[in-house]
Motif scaffolding. Structure first.
Motif, PDB file in Angstrom:
ATOM      1  N   GLN A   1     -26.229 -51.367-103.889  1.00 21.94           N
ATOM      2  CA  GLN A   1     -24.970 -51.295-104.630  1.00 21.94           C
ATOM      3  C   GLN A   1     -25.124 -50.456-105.889  1.00 21.94           C
ATOM      4  O   GLN A   1     -24.199 -49.736-106.288  1.00 21.94           O
ATOM      5  N   LEU A   2     -26.301 -50.527-106.513  1.00 22.43           N
ATOM      6  CA  LEU A   2     -26.560 -49.711-107.696  1.00 22.43           C
ATOM      7  C   LEU A   2     -26.499 -48.227-107.355  1.00 22.43           C
ATOM      8  O   LEU A   2     -25.999 -47.409-108.148  1.00 22.43           O
ATOM      9  N   LEU A   3     -26.977 -47.863-106.168  1.00 14.83           N
ATOM     10  CA  LEU A   3     -26.898 -46.468-105.730  1.00 14.83           C
ATOM     11  C   LEU A   3     -25.442 -46.029-105.584  1.00 14.83           C
ATOM     12  O   LEU A   3     -25.079 -44.908-105.965  1.00 14.83           O
ATOM     13  N   TRP A   4     -24.614 -46.923-105.038  1.00 11.78           N
ATOM     14  CA  TRP A   4     -23.197 -46.597-104.884  1.00 11.78           C
ATOM     15  C   TRP A   4     -22.520 -46.448-106.241  1.00 11.78           C
ATOM     16  O   TRP A   4     -21.677 -45.565-106.435  1.00 11.78           O
ATOM     17  N   ILE A   5     -22.893 -47.309-107.188  1.00 12.21           N
ATOM     18  CA  ILE A   5     -22.323 -47.216-108.532  1.00 12.21           C
ATOM     19  C   ILE A   5     -22.724 -45.896-109.180  1.00 12.21           C
ATOM     20  O   ILE A   5     -21.903 -45.205-109.785  1.00 12.21           O
ATOM     21  N   GLY A   6     -23.997 -45.541-109.059  1.00 12.17           N
ATOM     22  CA  GLY A   6     -24.467 -44.273-109.614  1.00 12.17           C
ATOM     23  C   GLY A   6     -23.789 -43.080-108.969  1.00 12.17           C
ATOM     24  O   GLY A   6     -23.395 -42.129-109.659  1.00 12.17           O
TER      25      GLY A   6
ATOM     26  N   ILE B   1      -9.323 -48.229-120.061  1.00 10.06           N
ATOM     27  CA  ILE B   1      -9.350 -48.410-118.610  1.00 10.06           C
ATOM     28  C   ILE B   1     -10.742 -48.112-118.063  1.00 10.06           C
ATOM     29  O   ILE B   1     -11.262 -48.825-117.193  1.00 10.06           O
ATOM     30  N   LEU B   2     -11.371 -47.046-118.584  1.00  9.95           N
ATOM     31  CA  LEU B   2     -12.715 -46.683-118.137  1.00  9.95           C
ATOM     32  C   LEU B   2     -13.709 -47.815-118.399  1.00  9.95           C
ATOM     33  O   LEU B   2     -14.490 -48.189-117.514  1.00  9.95           O
ATOM     34  N   PHE B   3     -13.668 -48.384-119.602  1.00  5.30           N
ATOM     35  CA  PHE B   3     -14.586 -49.471-119.941  1.00  5.30           C
ATOM     36  C   PHE B   3     -14.277 -50.728-119.122  1.00  5.30           C
ATOM     37  O   PHE B   3     -15.176 -51.488-118.760  1.00  5.30           O
ATOM     38  N   THR B   4     -12.998 -50.952-118.826  1.00  8.28           N
ATOM     39  CA  THR B   4     -12.619 -52.100-117.999  1.00  8.28           C
ATOM     40  C   THR B   4     -13.183 -51.962-116.590  1.00  8.28           C
ATOM     41  O   THR B   4     -13.718 -52.922-116.014  1.00  8.28           O
ATOM     42  N   VAL B   5     -13.060 -50.752-116.030  1.00  8.52           N
ATOM     43  CA  VAL B   5     -13.600 -50.499-114.693  1.00  8.52           C
ATOM     44  C   VAL B   5     -15.121 -50.681-114.675  1.00  8.52           C
ATOM     45  O   VAL B   5     -15.679 -51.284-113.754  1.00  8.52           O
ATOM     46  N   MET B   6     -15.771 -50.178-115.712  1.00 10.43           N
ATOM     47  CA  MET B   6     -17.226 -50.327-115.795  1.00 10.43           C
ATOM     48  C   MET B   6     -17.623 -51.800-115.859  1.00 10.43           C
ATOM     49  O   MET B   6     -18.603 -52.226-115.226  1.00 10.43           O
ATOM     50  N   ALA B   7     -16.860 -52.581-116.613  1.00 10.98           N
ATOM     51  CA  ALA B   7     -17.146 -54.012-116.724  1.00 10.98           C
ATOM     52  C   ALA B   7     -16.959 -54.711-115.380  1.00 10.98           C
ATOM     53  O   ALA B   7     -17.770 -55.559-114.983  1.00 10.98           O
ATOM     54  N   LEU B   8     -15.901 -54.339-114.662  1.00  8.53           N
ATOM     55  CA  LEU B   8     -15.651 -54.939-113.346  1.00  8.53           C
ATOM     56  C   LEU B   8     -16.750 -54.570-112.354  1.00  8.53           C
ATOM     57  O   LEU B   8     -17.163 -55.397-111.531  1.00  8.53           O
ATOM     58  N   MET B   9     -17.209 -53.329-112.421  1.00  3.04           N
ATOM     59  CA  MET B   9     -18.297 -52.900-111.549  1.00  3.04           C
ATOM     60  C   MET B   9     -19.566 -53.693-111.840  1.00  3.04           C
ATOM     61  O   MET B   9     -20.288 -54.097-110.913  1.00  3.04           O
ATOM     62  N   LEU B  10     -19.845 -53.924-113.120  1.00  2.00           N
ATOM     63  CA  LEU B  10     -21.019 -54.693-113.509  1.00  2.00           C
ATOM     64  C   LEU B  10     -20.915 -56.131-113.005  1.00  2.00           C
ATOM     65  O   LEU B  10     -21.884 -56.683-112.464  1.00  2.00           O
ATOM     66  N   VAL B  11     -19.747 -56.722-113.167  1.00  4.29           N
ATOM     67  CA  VAL B  11     -19.534 -58.091-112.692  1.00  4.29           C
ATOM     68  C   VAL B  11     -19.706 -58.157-111.176  1.00  4.29           C
ATOM     69  O   VAL B  11     -20.329 -59.087-110.639  1.00  4.29           O
TER      70      VAL B  11
END
Length: 207
Positions: free
Chosen positions: A57-62, A20-30
């Motif tokens: 958006q990168l700041l929000w992801i971080g 699930i963690l990797f899926t969320v990370m992939a969705l965030m990247l997309v």
């Protein structure tokens, strides 16, 4: 939350669901790349340009990952007594935003404080997750019985009702994902078929 009989002096790092963690990370990247493609500016070609929406958006992801690490490093038992309080607070905010909120894109879903906007529906999603997890983890229930299903349904329906009144269909749709969580815990597939039927009828009739 893990059941009482397995609880030790641990953080929730031991219970992270890596797929699930990797899926969320992939969705965030997309999502990040999609923002870059949608608002691409020849004068600001770098995706890391913080003056542009894709750079911000990168700041929000971080920031999100920083908060995630803090939460995972916290003793999960702290969340249990606070879960229902947090849930009640978000319900109050959802009610208040209908009166004092700012309308954006046809939805009265935001508090505006100076130049900062706050959307209670996003916090309500987290609060609902915590509330349902607390109830399931402490009651030893089985969703194959109707009486055990009522409380989670109420926990989901209350914020969903406020969000539909805004109206914010996008946020409301996220709450239907909680039904699949209940299915994983034993909810009869008949309920899923009923919900799918109601949703289909609503789409066809345009209501």
């Amino acid at each position: 939350f893990p059941s009482h009989d397995t609880r030790e002096q641990r953080t929730v790092f031991q219970y992270v669901d890596l797929p699930i963690l990797f899926t969320v990370m992939a969705l965030m990247l997309v999502g990040w790349v999609s923002i870059y493609a949608a608002v691409y500016n020849n004068e600001h070609q770098s995706i890391l340009d913080l003056s542009q929406s894709y750079g911000k958006q990168l700041l929000w992801i971080g920031s999100a990952f920083f908060i995630l690490v803090i939460i995972l490093g916290t003793d999960y038992r702290i969340f249990e007594p606070a879960s229902y309080v947090f849930y009640a607070i978000t319900l109050l905010l959802l009610a208040l935003v209908l009166v004092f909120g700012r309308e954006v894109n046809g939805a009265k879903a935001w508090f505006e404080i100076g130049g900062f906007r706050l959307q209670p529906a996003e916090f309500a999603k987290v609060a609902t997750c915590l509330g349902i997890a607390n109830y399931i983890g402490n009651s030893g229930l089985k969703f194959d019985k109707l009486k055990h299903t009522l409380v989670p349904v109420i926990l989901i329906s209350a914020p969903l009702l406020f969000i539909m009144l805004q109206p914010d269909t996008g946020s409301a749709l996220a709450y239907f994902s909680f039904i699949f969580l209940m299915y994983r815990e034993g909810l009869s597939i008949n309920y899923l078929l009923l919900i799918a039927f109601v949703g289909l009828v609503s789409i066809v009739t345009g209501k």
